[in-house]
Design an enzyme around this catalytic site. Structure first.
Site, PDB file in Angstrom:
ATOM      1  N   SER A 219      38.328  48.108  47.115  1.00  0.00           N
ATOM      2  CA  SER A 219      38.658  49.177  46.146  1.00  0.00           C
ATOM      3  C   SER A 219      37.889  50.283  46.285  1.00  0.00           C
ATOM      4  O   SER A 219      38.254  51.115  47.408  1.00  0.00           O
ATOM      5  CB  SER A 219      38.003  48.604  44.724  1.00  0.00           C
ATOM      6  OG  SER A 219      38.176  49.173  43.521  1.00  0.00           O
ATOM      7  N   GLU A 337      47.503  43.630  41.426  1.00  0.00           N
ATOM      8  CA  GLU A 337      46.239  44.445  41.398  1.00  0.00           C
ATOM      9  C   GLU A 337      46.147  44.820  39.975  1.00  0.00           C
ATOM     10  O   GLU A 337      45.077  44.961  39.320  1.00  0.00           O
ATOM     11  CB  GLU A 337      46.692  45.709  41.993  1.00  0.00           C
ATOM     12  CG  GLU A 337      46.877  45.467  43.726  1.00  0.00           C
ATOM     13  CD  GLU A 337      45.510  45.463  44.465  1.00  0.00           C
ATOM     14  OE1 GLU A 337      44.488  45.561  43.650  1.00  0.00           O
ATOM     15  OE2 GLU A 337      45.341  45.342  45.701  1.00  0.00           O
ATOM     16  N   HIS A 431      43.378  42.590  41.183  1.00  0.00           N
ATOM     17  CA  HIS A 431      42.573  43.104  41.707  1.00  0.00           C
ATOM     18  C   HIS A 431      41.349  42.497  42.168  1.00  0.00           C
ATOM     19  O   HIS A 431      40.411  42.036  41.458  1.00  0.00           O
ATOM     20  CB  HIS A 431      42.110  44.580  41.119  1.00  0.00           C
ATOM     21  CG  HIS A 431      41.523  45.714  41.584  1.00  0.00           C
ATOM     22  ND1 HIS A 431      42.066  46.293  42.774  1.00  0.00           N
ATOM     23  CD2 HIS A 431      40.172  46.171  41.385  1.00  0.00           C
ATOM     24  CE1 HIS A 431      41.119  47.155  43.118  1.00  0.00           C
ATOM     25  NE2 HIS A 431      40.060  46.952  42.506  1.00  0.00           N
TER      26      HIS A 431
END
Length: 550
Positions: A219, A337, A431
């Protein structure tokens, strides 16, 4: 008789105590490292040695706030590396979030790193982890980032703290005026570079090879990996890169408005005015916790800044010109995600017709290609996939394509693994859900994380992913014992598919996905419109085909 028994027990206990003390002393002496920065005393952790909270740069406090990091002074005596250093100052996460984790301490004096090493490490590959958290939160001490299992595989693992939020990324005209390069912002990136410089100087003492360093992150950590790949000051400090769920978003420029956003300096000046700071001195005098809270309330969002020095240009431009670091790379994303990031979604249209109309208004001549990729039959799933692909899927494939163009191998993956607790919460392959599998920490999760069951399937997947990542750090070619070969992305667009087990024969990931989002980005870039966030039903009218696109 009882007296004799007690005496015998006491003698035995004394002998055990002396033996344990002797063993403890031997073990303790084994964990002293004589590094150039100074002696570091660590602790045994499972089968490896851990050294925590080591300062790699001086505290950026007082007049040093919003300045590039200065090297930490070498110390005399022994540094106690038994505890993590404090996290960098940040907002308090939503306690109900699956990502929330209580941080023991926060401080501006936070530029520290941690090292895990095999006990007999010598010339071992080095794996440097950069935590995520939207560039506004996170810490190297988080549970899932424990480096012991990766170190057991033969790596020297390093995890770092870096300045986040306004303390890490605020640009301002007065700060630029202080700089010999007339720039500001990007302090968090400069911290990461300082940590890599510390690794170059010191990691040999821990058994690591400074000429075999892999940077990795997820990320915002993966965004940081891209910043470092684009940054001239970081060149030569690493030799491989891993980007998990990276997003190659348009980035504010330092001194001019671009892509629909003001300059970074103008944003900083606005935020300072909004929180009642007339000048930089007032900002530096403000208590750090107050500053973080007020800038958050004022709407400050942390991003890197295109300053021409640390980040020389938009990432898409740097990679298009082949000016990024010439290193092998792993890049990938997760199928779910956005299931844990639903705040990124625009409002859902009420009907299929309304959805299709909005897509046609936004995408013009590309509308039919868009609707084929993201049909109206299931609007909710199509919207999840749209935002996922525009941010993460397109970025992952773009990264390996661009490395291929400069002659470097790129390895693409998609993570589509779910399990009972995650699936029941509507979070299949969400995610960051790959992280505990990579680190071998599936039993060491944040309190609200969907519990991963202790089964052979979960352990196999974790062993495989840890094996691929560690072998890539070792020699630039991911492999795992007993698992499929992971072929590099090339003409057949090969990728690794992680579901309940790795599947290595896949090609052409999500046909048409990359081409659609690449064309959208290209046209928007030409028309000075930002990309990746405002997609799908939230898309502004797409400009007509531009020279150089397609």
């Amino acid at each position: 008789m009882m007296s004799l028994l007690f005496r015998s027990v006491a003698v035995a206990l004394l002998a055990m105590t002396l033996a344990c003390a002797h063993a403890s002393s031997e073990e303790k002496s084994d964990v002293l490292i004589n590094a150039p920065a100074g002696d570091v005393r660590g602790v045994a952790q499972d089968k490896v040695l851990a050294f925590k909270g080591i300062p790699y740069a001086a505290a950026p406090v007082g007049d040093a706030r919003w300045k590039p990091p200065s090297p930490a002074a070498d110390w005399d005596g022994e540094f106690d590396g038994s505890e993590f250093g404090p996290a960098c100052m940040q907002f308090r996460a939503n306690v109900e979030s699956i990502y929330a984790e209580t941080l023991k301490a926060m401080s501006e004096d936070c530029l520290s790193l941690n090292v895990w090493k095999p006990k007999d490490a010598a010339g071992a590959p080095v794996f440097v982890w950069i935590h995520g958290g939207s560039l506004r939160s996170g810490a190297s001490s988080q549970r899932m980032y424990d480096g012991a299992a990766l170190a057991e595989s033969g790596l020297v693992v390093v995890s770092i703290n870096y300045r986040v939020g306004a303390l890490g990324y605020l640009a301002h005209p007065a700060l630029s005026a202080e700089s010999p390069d007339n720039i500001s912002g990007n302090y968090g990136v400069l911290d990461q570079i300082a940590a890599l410089e510390w690794v170059q100087r010191n990691i040999s003492a821990f058994g690591g090879d400074p000429d075999n360093v892999t940077i990795a992150g997820e990320s915002a950590g993966a965004l940081s990996v891209m910043y470092l790949m684009a940054s001239p000051p970081a060149r030569g400090l690493f030799h491989k890169a891993i980007a998990q769920s990276a997003y190659m978003i348009s980035t504010p420029a330092l001194k001019e408005a671009r892509f629909g956003v003001p300059s970074a300096e103008a944003i900083g000046a606005y935020i300072a005015d909004k929180i009642g700071a007339d000048n930089i001195e007032a900002l530096r005098e403000m208590d750090a916790a107050t500053l973080i809270r007020k800038t958050q309330q004022a709407g400050y969002v942390a991003w890197g800044t295109v300053d021409g020095v640390v980040i020389p240009d938009e990432l898409v431009n740097v990679f298009d010109r082949g000016e990024q670091a010439s290193v092998p790379m792993i890049a990938g994303f997760n199928s779910g995600e956005i299931r844990s990031l639903r705040f990124l979604l625009p409002k859902k249209p009420l009907t299929e017709k309304a959805y299709e109309n909005l897509i046609r208004e936004g995408y013009g001549d590309l509308a039919e290609a868009f609707l084929q990729q993201y049909p109206s039959e299931n609007i909710s799933e199509s919207m999840l996939a749209t935002t996922r692909d525009a941010m993460y899927g397109w970025t992952a494939e773009r990264l390996v394509r661009k490395q291929l163009e400069i002659g470097e191998p790129g390895y693409l993956y998609i993570f589509n693994h779910g399990y009972k607790a995650a699936n029941e919460a509507g979070l299949h392959a969400f995610h960051a859900s790959e992280i505990p599998y990579v680190f071998g920490t599936i039993d060491n999760l944040t309190p609200s994380w969907p519990e991963i069951p202790d089964t052979a399937t979960e352990r196999r997947l974790s062993d495989a992913m840890l094996g691929y990542w560690s072998s890539f750090a070792r020699d630039g070619a991911p492999s795992a014992k007993g698992e499929p070969s992971w072929r590099p992305y090339s003409d057949d667009e090969a990728y690794m598919y992680f579901e309940d087990a790795p599947e290595g024969s896949a090609t052409d990931l999500l046909p048409g996905m990359y081409e659609l989002h690449e064309e959208v980005m290209c046209r928007r870039r030409a028309a000075n419109i930002g990309w990746t966030w405002n997609v799908g039903v939230a898309s502004p009218p797409l400009p007509p085909q531009a020279p150089g696109c397609r």
